[in-house]
Write a protein that holds these residues in place. Structure first.
Motif, mmCIF file in Angstrom:
data_model
loop_
_atom_site.group_PDB
_atom_site.id
_atom_site.type_symbol
_atom_site.label_atom_id
_atom_site.label_comp_id
_atom_site.label_asym_id
_atom_site.label_seq_id
_atom_site.Cartn_x
_atom_site.Cartn_y
_atom_site.Cartn_z
ATOM 1 N N MET A 102 0.836 -1.201 0.000
ATOM 2 C CA MET A 102 0.000 0.000 0.000
ATOM 3 C C MET A 102 0.875 1.256 0.000
ATOM 4 N N LYS A 103 1.967 1.248 0.764
ATOM 5 C CA LYS A 103 2.876 2.397 0.776
ATOM 6 C C LYS A 103 3.530 2.581 -0.594
ATOM 7 N N TRP A 104 3.906 1.467 -1.230
ATOM 8 C CA TRP A 104 4.529 1.556 -2.558
ATOM 9 C C TRP A 104 3.547 2.143 -3.568
ATOM 10 N N CYS A 105 2.302 1.701 -3.537
ATOM 11 C CA CYS A 105 1.305 2.240 -4.458
ATOM 12 C C CYS A 105 1.062 3.720 -4.199
ATOM 13 N N ARG A 106 1.059 4.099 -2.922
ATOM 14 C CA ARG A 106 0.852 5.512 -2.597
ATOM 15 C C ARG A 106 2.022 6.353 -3.108
ATOM 16 N N ALA A 107 3.242 5.824 -3.009
ATOM 17 C CA ALA A 107 4.410 6.546 -3.509
ATOM 18 C C ALA A 107 4.403 6.630 -5.034
ATOM 19 N N ALA A 163 7.907 14.806 14.111
ATOM 20 C CA ALA A 163 6.748 14.241 13.425
ATOM 21 C C ALA A 163 6.269 15.152 12.299
ATOM 22 N N SER A 164 6.501 16.453 12.422
ATOM 23 C CA SER A 164 6.107 17.373 11.361
ATOM 24 C C SER A 164 6.915 17.134 10.085
ATOM 25 N N THR A 165 8.166 16.696 10.232
ATOM 26 C CA THR A 165 8.982 16.380 9.056
ATOM 27 C C THR A 165 8.393 15.200 8.302
ATOM 28 N N THR A 166 7.993 14.178 9.045
ATOM 29 C CA THR A 166 7.355 13.021 8.411
ATOM 30 C C THR A 166 6.063 13.425 7.715
ATOM 31 N N LEU A 217 5.323 16.295 6.489
ATOM 32 C CA LEU A 217 5.651 17.088 5.295
ATOM 33 C C LEU A 217 6.103 16.199 4.150
ATOM 34 N N TYR A 218 6.994 15.255 4.422
ATOM 35 C CA TYR A 218 7.524 14.403 3.367
ATOM 36 C C TYR A 218 6.473 13.460 2.803
ATOM 37 N N THR A 219 5.534 13.031 3.615
ATOM 38 C CA THR A 219 4.513 12.077 3.160
ATOM 39 C C THR A 219 3.231 12.760 2.701
ATOM 40 N N SER A 220 3.210 14.074 2.668
ATOM 41 C CA SER A 220 2.009 14.783 2.248
ATOM 42 C C SER A 220 1.735 14.534 0.765
ATOM 43 N N ARG A 221 0.461 14.414 0.436
ATOM 44 C CA ARG A 221 0.070 14.200 -0.957
ATOM 45 C C ARG A 221 -0.378 15.505 -1.620
ATOM 46 N N ASN A 222 -0.231 16.630 -0.916
ATOM 47 C CA ASN A 222 -0.613 17.920 -1.478
ATOM 48 C C ASN A 222 0.345 18.309 -2.604
ATOM 49 N N ASP A 223 -0.214 18.740 -3.717
ATOM 50 C CA ASP A 223 0.621 19.076 -4.878
ATOM 51 C C ASP A 223 1.529 20.266 -4.591
ATOM 52 N N TYR A 224 1.020 21.257 -3.866
ATOM 53 C CA TYR A 224 1.839 22.430 -3.569
ATOM 54 C C TYR A 224 3.004 22.067 -2.653
ATOM 55 N N VAL A 225 2.736 21.211 -1.683
ATOM 56 C CA VAL A 225 3.806 20.781 -0.772
ATOM 57 C C VAL A 225 4.866 19.997 -1.529
ATOM 58 N N GLN A 226 4.436 19.097 -2.400
ATOM 59 C CA GLN A 226 5.393 18.313 -3.168
ATOM 60 C C GLN A 226 6.194 19.189 -4.125
ATOM 61 N N TYR A 271 12.307 7.222 -2.229
ATOM 62 C CA TYR A 271 11.169 6.425 -1.776
ATOM 63 C C TYR A 271 11.221 6.134 -0.280
ATOM 64 N N THR A 272 12.407 5.887 0.259
ATOM 65 C CA THR A 272 12.536 5.445 1.636
ATOM 66 C C THR A 272 12.949 6.591 2.554
ATOM 67 N N GLY A 273 12.911 6.299 3.863
ATOM 68 C CA GLY A 273 13.416 7.223 4.867
ATOM 69 C C GLY A 273 12.540 8.426 5.123
ATOM 70 N N LYS A 274 11.222 8.308 4.902
ATOM 71 C CA LYS A 274 10.336 9.448 5.101
ATOM 72 C C LYS A 274 9.514 9.339 6.388
#
Length: 932
Positions: free
Chosen positions: A333-338, A650-653, A655-664, A677-680
């Motif tokens: 599920m994490k791989w598909c989300r990434a 936890a805020s770093t995690t 931020l890195y895992t956010s699916r928001n287009d502006y954040v990315q 892919y890893t270490g987020k």
């Protein structure tokens, strides 16, 4: 004689570099990316020097000249990074710029002001042409660049003429110093200097043609032929050895016809799914039987999650199948989300007679474990396994309802999926090349970290299904979507490395960059404090000098960006988004660095107290310092944002895992490598972070105090004396003074870097001591200590784990927690003890019996929790059956006591009693375990 020798040395110092430039410049097409970087760096450095030279010369400070050379070198490195990141269009842009400057040398002085328009226009045209004629544009640009370098070595006037023309000014030759050998080509006219550049470029053209055997760019036909041949070799008929059919009665651990009750519950679903999937994908029969048994055993083990002692009923899964499915496919599920895709799970299965929610999950589990069972060393590539599962399940879903019409031979999956990947990985692993030029499991696995892998099919068999109708209307036997895609082997063969570890000291600088940055910044601030104290500066001026730390921060970030590009060159190909992120970050920071340097020099220049006109603005030093501050704060925003986020990891995690287009988009620009892919999702809790910050804050505070007193302040007075000599004596050299200051401060700075490890070891000892005292480490050293302190466990357990009303009627006299939580540990209270000491002996006996009953309740509650823990250890296979029996409390029906102590607690008690009885009375003072 001396003049002749001087002339020969001068000629040698000019001819040798020119010949060297011709030698290496003629190999541009052999390493196009590298030479694209060199070419872009030379153009960027020349333009930077040309435009900044008049500005820095007007400041009339030796430090300004040093800053000019530093910025020119930085421009060369930044330009080189740009050329490496965009090797397609920048060679053409560089060619357009070079041609514009060359033509400008033939312009009359009245047309030179139009160079500011003419040069960018030609650069844009060259960039567009470079998209189609990349090799030709790189070759021409390198020839003109080498010609200019050679001509500049032979005649320095050519370099100054190029610089003057690039900034739209007429060339004025420097004054003649009387030496007839100053220039090998004694030309001072701008027109003739342009002709000498053309002549040197023709020489470079001849040398390049001679060394390459012609001027035609290298052909890529051989590469395409190799790829085609490789693909043809992959599609050759498989050579799988068909083993003899196994006996129907063959099985691994459990006979399918006589399964234990806990395995038989899901046997029909598992075996039906295995038969259907094994025929559809061509799994080996023996492997399918093993994986069917494997799935049944895992489902049996996951029944423990249906126990209320393990999970409360509110969070229990509907069935062991749901529990195992969620656990196995959590990473999928994490791989598909990434990847930004929907996971592929079976909708329903006609081959499995069960509710759809259960049957579909059984099919998912069986398919994954059949893949995993035959994957061999591909198991070291987890994302590769998920890619194979994703593609195979997609094919299975599209064929839903018609899966029984397809039956591949047993071993088809091994021949066309597993073996080609293993052969490719094994070939690369056995290569004799260095680690930079060969790929291992991690390198191949990282290919599946990007969406590019989805452009390939999982199988190397691209010949379709032999014997089936390709034109079938209802797609019963025709090709499925994806079967026309190239095989995954073709993608893996062409996939570049995504991580390149170079053997260099610079690799250590990258790894320790934040530590080096902290030491440089704090060392500068300590030096400012030292000089402020010695020279009695006011707090305003001290603050202005200390603001130079912003320049250091930005310069270090530019350096770090350059090192990042160096670390991924040349074996790693970046996506367009990451490359643009690097370019934006490096370009903006370098531009800000230039203006920071301007403002600092104007704020602290010789004419500090008067108004000066710079950039068309007339203002004093205070104005320019504030411009420097506002600009510096702008480039410090990402650094401050990252520093604040470290307070709450936890805020770093998030931020890195956010699916928001502006954040990315923000991350892609400012932190390009965050797309890994890893270490987020690796962060500590806020409590641990607070302790971590306290530890380092105290350590750094002490280190800064100690270093200031013994390392920094002691160097302030000698530095002032050296600078005083330079200012008061006109024959002193700035370079000499700078060298002496460097030799004096460098040892102190090295000690400043090293002593952090010393103080870290001291603080580590302090922290270890504090942790030992807080956790009572070392209080229990031997088995006898464990046995002696085991009796305190029920009391502490009830005090920590149970509510005050546990084990009794609410508010009754038997509430033992309320009577022992006051620190009396079950002793008789003051008022009750006075009553018990009265004349009624029955009242005293009643209280003693009640107190003993409370102690038994505590032991019973503790034993229940203890036995659950021991049983869990056994279920997880941490301890053996014998160890479990020795550690658990015992209960016996019909016995007087509710529980009995574990065997490890009572073992050896009778031996101690016999020893006490046999020893003389005088020897018993040594204890029951004395010498006997």
């Amino acid at each position: 004689m001396e003049a002749s020798l001087d002339r020969m040395l001068n000629v040698a110092f000019k001819v040798v570099p020119a010949v060297t430039a011709l030698h290496y410049g003629s190999r541009a097409t052999s390493q196009p990316r590298f030479y694209s970087g060199i070419l872009t760096g030379l153009v960027a450095g020349s333009l930077t020097f040309g435009y900044l030279d008049p500005i820095f010369l007007s400041i009339n400070m030796p430090l300004a000249t040093t800053a000019l050379y530093v910025l020119t070198y930085a421009a060369f490195l930044v330009g080189m990074c740009f050329g490496v990141l965009i090797p397609i269009i920048l060679p053409g842009a560089c060619l357009g710029t070079i041609v514009a400057v060359l033509l400008g040398m033939f312009f009359p002085s009245t047309l030179l002001p139009y160079m500011n328009v003419f040069s960018p226009a030609l650069a844009a045209v060259g960039a567009l042409m470079s998209i189609k004629f990349r090799s030709a544009m790189l070759l021409l640009a390198s020839i003109f660049a080498v010609g200019g370098i050679v001509g500049s070595f032979l005649n320095a006037n050519l370099f100054y003429c190029i610089i003057s023309t690039s900034r739209s000014e007429s060339f004025i030759p420097p004054s003649y110093n009387g030496k007839d050998y100053e220039y090998i080509i004694p030309v001072t006219s701008q027109l003739y200097l342009g002709l000498s550049w053309i002549i040197c470029s023709l020489i470079a053209l001849v040398v390049t043609a001679f060394r390459q055997g012609g001027l035609a760019p290298p052909s890529t036909a051989s590469t395409a032929g190799t790829t085609t041949a490789t693909r043809k070799s992959i599609t050759e008929p498989p050579t799988y050895y068909q083993p003899p059919p196994a006996s129907p009665n063959t099985y691994n651990m459990f006979d399918p016809a006589d399964l234990p009750p806990r395995l038989a519950e899901y046997a029909n679903m598992a075996y039906s799914a295995c038969e259907d999937l094994g025929n559809f994908f061509g799994f080996q029969d023996a492997s399918v039987r093993n994986q069917a048994e494997h799935v049944l055993i895992l489902l049996s083990n996951n029944r423990r999650y249906m126990n209320s002692h393990i999970l409360p009923p509110s969070v229990q899964p509907p069935s062991p199948i749901h529990a195992l499915h969620a656990k196995v496919f959590s990473n999928y599920m994490k791989w598909c989300r990434a990847m930004g895709i929907h996971p592929n799970f079976a909708k329903m299965s006609s081959a499995v007679s069960a509710p759809p929610a259960v049957a579909s999950r059984v099919v998912d589990l069986v398919l994954f474990f059949c893949i995993w069972g035959e994957a061999c060393n591909i198991r070291h590539m987890p994302e590769c396994l998920w890619f194979i599962y994703h593609k195979m399940m997609e094919e299975y879903i599209l064929s839903e309802g018609y899966t029984q019409t397809r039956s591949l031979y047993a071993g088809h999956f091994v021949d066309n999926v597993v073996s080609p990947i293993c052969d490719l990985v094994g070939k690369n692993m056995k290569s004799s090349k260095d680690h930079q030029d060969k790929r291992n499991y991690d390198d191949f696995n990282e290919f599946f970290w990007s969406r590019n892998c989805l452009k390939f099919q999982y199988s190397s068999d691209d010949s379709g299904l032999d014997g089936f109708d390709e034109e079938s209307t209802y797609r019963l036997t025709g090709r499925l979507p994806g079967e026309d895609l190239p095989g995954i082997i073709e993608g893996l063969e062409n996939a570049p490395k995504t991580f390149l570890e170079k053997r260099s000291w610079l690799r250590g600088v990258i790894a320790l960059f934040r530590i080096i940055e902290w030491h440089l910044v704090t060392f500068y601030l300590l030096a400012v404090v030292g000089f402020s104290r010695e020279l009695v500066w006011g707090w305003v001026y001290s603050l202005q000098v200390a603001s130079g730390v912003f320049w250091i921060f930005n310069a270090l970030q530019v350096k770090f960006g350059i090192l990042e590009v160096w670390s991924i060159y040349p074996g790693i190909e970046l996506t367009g988004t990451i490359a643009c992120g690097f370019i934006f970050s490096l370009g903006t920071r370098f531009l800000i660095l230039i203006y920071q340097t301007f403002y600092l020099l104007w704020a602290f220049g010789p004419s500090t107290g008067t108004k000066q006109e710079h950039l068309g603005i007339e203002a004093d030093a205070n104005f320019w310092w504030w411009q420097y501050v506002w600009l510096s704060l702008l480039c410090m925003i990402p650094w401050m944002f990252e520093a604040l986020m470290q307070l709450y990891p936890a805020s770093t995690t998030a931020l890195y895992t956010s699916r928001n287009d502006y954040v990315q988009s923000f991350l892609n620009i400012l932190f390009p490598l965050s797309r890994i892919y890893t270490g987020k999702e690796v962060h500590e809790s806020f409590g641990h972070t607070s302790i971590y910050f306290f530890y380092w804050a105290t350590l750094m505070a002490w280190k800064l105090f100690f270093s200031y007193v013994f390392e920094v302040y002691s160097m302030v007075l000698p530095t002032l004396q050296l600078v005083d000599d330079y200012i008061n004596y006109p024959d002193q050299s700035f370079a000499k003074m700078s060298l002496l200051l460097t030799m004096r401060w460098l040892p102190q700075f090295l000690v400043y870097l090293i002593d952090m490890s010393i103080w870290y070891a001291v603080w580590q000892a302090f922290a270890g001591t504090a942790v030992g005292f807080s956790e009572n480490l070392g209080d229990i050293k031997t088995m006898n200590d464990i046995r002696e302190n085991f009796g305190r466990a029920p009391e502490l357990f009830c005090l920590k784990m149970l509510s005050p009303d546990a084990g009794s009627r609410r508010g009754s006299a038997a509430s033992f927690i309320s009577r022992t939580s006051d620190g009396s540990n079950g002793s008789i209270g003051e008022h009750e003890s006075q009553a018990l000491l009265g004349s009624d002996p029955h009242r005293l006996q009643s209280y003693v019996n009640r107190l003993l009953d409370v102690k038994i309740q505590k032991w019973v509650m503790f034993s229940a929790a203890w036995n659950e823990i021991i049983d869990h250890f056994r279920q997880e296979d941490i301890i053996s059956n014998r160890e479990r029996d020795n550690l658990k409390f015992s209960r016996f029906e019909g016995f007087a006591q509710a529980i009995y102590l574990p065997v490890f607690q009572t073992a050896g008690v009778m031996d101690d009693v016999v020893t006490i009885l046999e020893n003389p009375k005088d020897d018993q003072a040594g204890g029951p375990t004395g010498d006997a």
